[in-house]
Enzyme design. Structure first.
Site, PDB file in Angstrom:
ATOM      1  CB  CYS A   2      -0.876   0.007   1.242  1.00  0.00           C
ATOM      2  SG  CYS A   2      -1.786  -1.518   1.460  1.00  0.00           S
ATOM      3  NE  ARG A  27       4.104   1.911  -1.620  1.00  0.00           N
ATOM      4  CZ  ARG A  27       5.304   1.452  -1.309  1.00  0.00           C
ATOM      5  NH1 ARG A  27       6.338   1.792  -2.047  1.00  0.00           N
ATOM      6  NH2 ARG A  27       5.490   0.674  -0.273  1.00  0.00           N
ATOM      7  CD1 TRP A  75      -2.567  -4.737  -4.617  1.00  0.00           C
ATOM      8  CD2 TRP A  75      -1.990  -5.970  -2.847  1.00  0.00           C
ATOM      9  NE1 TRP A  75      -2.379  -6.032  -5.041  1.00  0.00           N
ATOM     10  CE2 TRP A  75      -2.021  -6.816  -3.980  1.00  0.00           C
ATOM     11  CE3 TRP A  75      -1.645  -6.527  -1.614  1.00  0.00           C
ATOM     12  CZ2 TRP A  75      -1.731  -8.164  -3.921  1.00  0.00           C
ATOM     13  CZ3 TRP A  75      -1.357  -7.886  -1.554  1.00  0.00           C
ATOM     14  CH2 TRP A  75      -1.396  -8.681  -2.708  1.00  0.00           C
ATOM     15  CG  ASN A 101       3.011  -0.803   3.145  1.00  0.00           C
ATOM     16  OD1 ASN A 101       2.452  -1.793   2.683  1.00  0.00           O
ATOM     17  ND2 ASN A 101       4.234  -0.451   2.816  1.00  0.00           N
ATOM     18  N   GLY A 102       1.466  -3.103   5.367  1.00  0.00           N
ATOM     19  CA  GLY A 102       2.048  -4.296   5.986  1.00  0.00           C
ATOM     20  C   GLY A 102       0.960  -5.235   6.452  1.00  0.00           C
ATOM     21  CD  GLU A 500       9.560 -10.332 -17.754  1.00  0.00           C
ATOM     22  OE1 GLU A 500       9.453 -11.098 -16.781  1.00  0.00           O
ATOM     23  OE2 GLU A 500       9.201  -9.141 -17.709  1.00  0.00           O
ATOM     24  CE  LYS A 504       5.924  -7.634 -17.750  1.00  0.00           C
ATOM     25  NZ  LYS A 504       7.072  -7.953 -16.991  1.00  0.00           N
ATOM     26  CD  GLU A 507       3.283  -8.669 -14.391  1.00  0.00           C
ATOM     27  OE1 GLU A 507       3.992  -8.352 -15.366  1.00  0.00           O
ATOM     28  OE2 GLU A 507       3.555  -8.366 -13.234  1.00  0.00           O
ATOM     29  CG  HIS A 523       8.976 -34.211 -20.997  1.00  0.00           C
ATOM     30  ND1 HIS A 523       9.304 -35.534 -21.124  1.00  0.00           N
ATOM     31  CD2 HIS A 523      10.023 -33.519 -21.507  1.00  0.00           C
ATOM     32  CE1 HIS A 523      10.500 -35.648 -21.664  1.00  0.00           C
ATOM     33  NE2 HIS A 523      10.963 -34.435 -21.914  1.00  0.00           N
ATOM     34  CE  LYS A 622       7.310  -0.847 -11.204  1.00  0.00           C
ATOM     35  NZ  LYS A 622       7.437  -1.725 -12.381  1.00  0.00           N
TER      36      LYS A 622
HETATM   37  C1  AGP Z   1       6.753  -7.623 -13.019  1.00  0.00           C
HETATM   38  O1  AGP Z   1       6.096  -7.179 -14.150  1.00  0.00           O
HETATM   39  C2  AGP Z   1       5.951  -7.557 -11.778  1.00  0.00           C
HETATM   40  N1  AGP Z   1       5.558  -6.240 -11.486  1.00  0.00           N
HETATM   41  C3  AGP Z   1       6.506  -8.333 -10.611  1.00  0.00           C
HETATM   42  O2  AGP Z   1       6.642  -9.678 -10.985  1.00  0.00           O
HETATM   43  C4  AGP Z   1       7.851  -7.835 -10.071  1.00  0.00           C
HETATM   44  O3  AGP Z   1       8.870  -8.104 -10.992  1.00  0.00           O
HETATM   45  C5  AGP Z   1       8.147  -8.515  -8.740  1.00  0.00           C
HETATM   46  O4  AGP Z   1       7.137  -8.197  -7.825  1.00  0.00           O
HETATM   47  C6  AGP Z   1       9.504  -8.150  -8.183  1.00  0.00           C
HETATM   48  O5  AGP Z   1       9.644  -6.790  -7.961  1.00  0.00           O
HETATM   49  P1  AGP Z   1      11.065  -6.127  -7.712  1.00  0.00           P
HETATM   50  O6  AGP Z   1      11.835  -6.280  -8.983  1.00  0.00           O
HETATM   51  O7  AGP Z   1      10.769  -4.721  -7.347  1.00  0.00           O
HETATM   52  O8  AGP Z   1      11.726  -6.890  -6.589  1.00  0.00           O
END
Ligand code: AGP
Length: 627
Positions: A2, A27, A75, A101-102, A500, A504, A507, A523, A622
């Site tokens: 958050c 965030r 969040w 936050n936490g 990756e 993307k 996400e 497999h 993020k």
């Molecule tokens: C990537 O698109 C995501 N936002 C997520 O997987 C991110 O890479 C992950 O949470 C790690 O974040 P960081 O690189 O800030 O440690």
């Protein structure tokens, strides 16, 4: 996860806190709220479900006018997004407001005890126990900061909070406990601000262009007021903290004319590579310098093992790094998810180099894994985009990505920057171990350093040429956007790039995308292949090209559609494909830096076509500062 903001000064708090929340929205963005201490001494609360702009959409009440306030963008962890569960949370009397936050890990136990003592709860959140615990302290005659400190001894888990109360002196109290993500504090010219991240500090930067900022450590409290900031340690003693100057550039976030931050950040990748290379190469000498690694040749020569850790995109970068370091430097290299590594009790000795990778430097799992490494004799280095973050404070040395702030929740340019630095690291290790010859020629026993540097220097131009083909990728997205499942395949150094690319797509477009090393397809995943499940195959002309061609043929033989990433010139691949994206030729270890780009653009355009919120996809944040 958050975002929290607190402001006290000579200006109305409401617009400053709301703007700060808007800047922290990456965030978390499922609900938001603000509590302002009004001139009549009463707290006024405003909450909304959804994004921060909802706070300013209510014209039925006048804006709060007080000059001290706290805010939160959420969040959700405990309790679904709703106005009741949105922060700030108040105590029984509604005179103390807390944004958090936490996770309060023992909140159920605390809640039961507090209820038995007569406290009434209105939300489903863990946060509310904090408000009631602080209430008890204040009720016992403690100041807000002493009540917060007493509360901090009772809650388990990493936390960051800001709190304000009626009947005090307008000061705001901030606390950081454990690895709860950053808490940045600044004071300038009669105004003080506290926030989870730098962008919310913008109002204080003013004409000076710079602002001295302090970051709270575990257990520390900041009391911010118009007069200044005081810092207390966990025992309640005043402490002096060193300040780090933060510039306007550090905090500015701007879409730069692009429709989305993500598109801007994808387009910034040539520059991200240039920035990552800057001052780290000696072209004339044909050597990678990487002075920020802070390791001598002798120390590098002693290394027996490299361990790369990270989460999400950073884990995918680590997996690429494993191939590159083993191949170039000839050192056993492992890559593992930090969320697993932190619980693995790994064997670490002084001949091991552990490298954490992270855009934010605040990911809870990565920070916890780093802390475990910190207690071992291994050397700990971080590749990170956020100077001053927890990761940089824990590491022996920091290799800054220098990619500039990344706002889009889905990482793009920080993946490319991570890969660039992993290549530099591999070359630095290889040179110290005599596997790369300095100078221009191929004369020595190892690879030619100068030629390898030239290849690195060509990357920004090659990336730019892929970006200039964005229209073609957009047309492929148009063709493929209605499918609901995708398979991504790659081999060797490009297997993690497939992961990756799939990440993307998942996400930002919410399409189910599975990634496999192509050799694994038969497999099991091959059972999924039919007309409705297209395959995206990364098949550059490298050592494994023929193997990838066989995999493509296997998909085609089962009526599957194939979209392939191929090397320029490979216009008639040995297996038929339904769509091709060409990337420039490059040495195998550098192809991930090129192959990743069209996959980002493909995901972006598919998400756009499906009407998704590209920059702030659902359920994500993020910085994942909770476990
Ligand atoms: C990537 O698109 C995501 N936002 C997520 O997987 C991110 O890479 C992950 O949470 C790690 O974040 P960081 O690189 O800030 O440690």
């Amino acid at each position: 996860m958050c975002g929290i903001v607190g402001y006290v000064g000579d200006q109305p708090a409401w617009p400053i806190v709301v703007e700060g929340l808007r800047r922290l929205e990456y965030r978390g963005y499922d609900s938001a709220g603000v509590a302002v201490l009004e001139p009549n001494g009463r707290l006024q609360l405003r909450k909304t479900v959804g994004k921060v702009h909802g706070l300013t959409a209510d014209f039925s009440h006048p804006e709060p006018s007080g000059s001290a306030g706290v805010g939160h963008t959420r969040w959700a962890t405990h309790g679904r997004p709703s106005e009741t569960n949105a922060h700030p949370h108040t105590d029984c009397s509604g005179t103390i407001a807390v944004a958090h936050n936490g996770i309060v890990e023992n909140y159920l136990e605390l809640k039961t005890t507090l209820q038995q003592r007569g406290h009434t709860f209105t939300s489903e959140t863990d946060t509310e126990v904090i408000s009631h615990l602080v209430e008890e302290g204040v009720h016992d005659g403690l100041s807000l900061e002493r009540a917060v400190l007493r509360m901090s001894e009772l809650v388990n888990g990493p936390q960051a909070i800001v709190a304000v109360r009626e009947g005090g002196d307008d000061s705001i109290c901030a606390l950081r406990l454990g690895h709860a993500g950053g808490v940045a504090v600044a004071h300038y010219d009669g105004q003080s601000i506290v926030s989870s991240d730098l962008p919310a500090l913008l109002p204080l930067i003013g004409r000076s262009g710079q602002l001295p900022v302090a970051f709270l450590e575990d257990g520390e409290v900041a009391v911010i007021s118009r007069a200044g900031v005081t810092f207390l340690n966990k025992n309640g003693r005043r402490v002096q903290k060193s300040l780090r100057p933060v510039s306007l550039e550090d905090v500015l976030v701007d879409r730069g004319g692009y429709r989305h931050f993500m598109l801007k950040e994808i387009m910034e990748q040539p520059q991200a590579v240039v920035s990552a290379l800057r001052d780290r190469l000696d072209f004339a000498g044909g050597r990678v310098l990487l002075p920020d690694l802070e390791m001598s040749d002798a120390e590098i020569a002693r290394l027996r093992r490299v361990v790369l850790i990270g989460c999400g995109t950073s884990l995918n970068a680590a997996q690429v790094g494993r191939h590159v370091i083993e191949r170039l430097a000839g050192i056993t290299t492992e890559a593992e998810s930090a969320s697993e590594y932190r619980y693995r009790e790994p064997y670490l000795d002084k001949d091991t180099l552990v490298v954490s990778i992270g855009q934010s430097g605040e990911t809870a799992d990565t920070v916890a894994a780093m802390q475990q490494v910190r207690e071992s004799p291994a050397r700990l280095v971080t590749i990170c985009n956020a100077a001053g973050s927890q990761a940089t404070r824990l590491a022996d040395a920091t290799l800054l990505m220098r990619a500039g702030i990344e706002v889009g929740v889905a990482s793009s340019k920080t993946f490319t920057a991570s890969l660039t630095i992993l290549n530099l690291l591999a070359m630095r290790l290889a040179t110290a171990r005599g596997r790369i010859d300095a100078g221009p020629g191929m004369a020595g026993p190892g690879m030619a350093g100068r030629g390898m540097l030239d290849e690195l220097a060509r990357l920004p131009g090659k990336i730019a040429s892929i970006l200039s083909d964005a229209e073609h990728i957009e047309s492929l997205a148009r063709q493929f956007h209605h499918y609901r499942n995708f398979l991504y395949l790659g081999r060797g150094v490009n297997a993690p790039v497939a992961a990756e690319g799939a990440l993307k797509l998942k996400e930002i477009s919410y399409i189910h995308a599975e990634a496999y090393p192509a050799g694994e397809m038969k497999h099991g995943p091959i059972a999924l292949i039919d007309r409705e499940m297209p395959t995206l195959a990364i098949a550059p002309r490298d050592r494994l090209y023929d193997k990838m061609v066989s995999n493509i043929q296997e998909v085609k033989a089962r009526d599957g559609m194939v979209l392939a990433v191929l090397t320029q010139g490979d216009t008639q691949p040995a297996a038929p494909v339904d769509g091709a994206i060409h990337i420039p030729d490059a040495p195998e270890h550098l192809t991930p830096l090129l192959a990743a780009i069209p996959l980002q653009l493909f995901a972006y355009h598919i998400a756009l076509r499906r009407g998704c919120d590209v920059d702030q996809p659902r359920n994500l944040a993020k910085s994942v500062t909770v476990e």
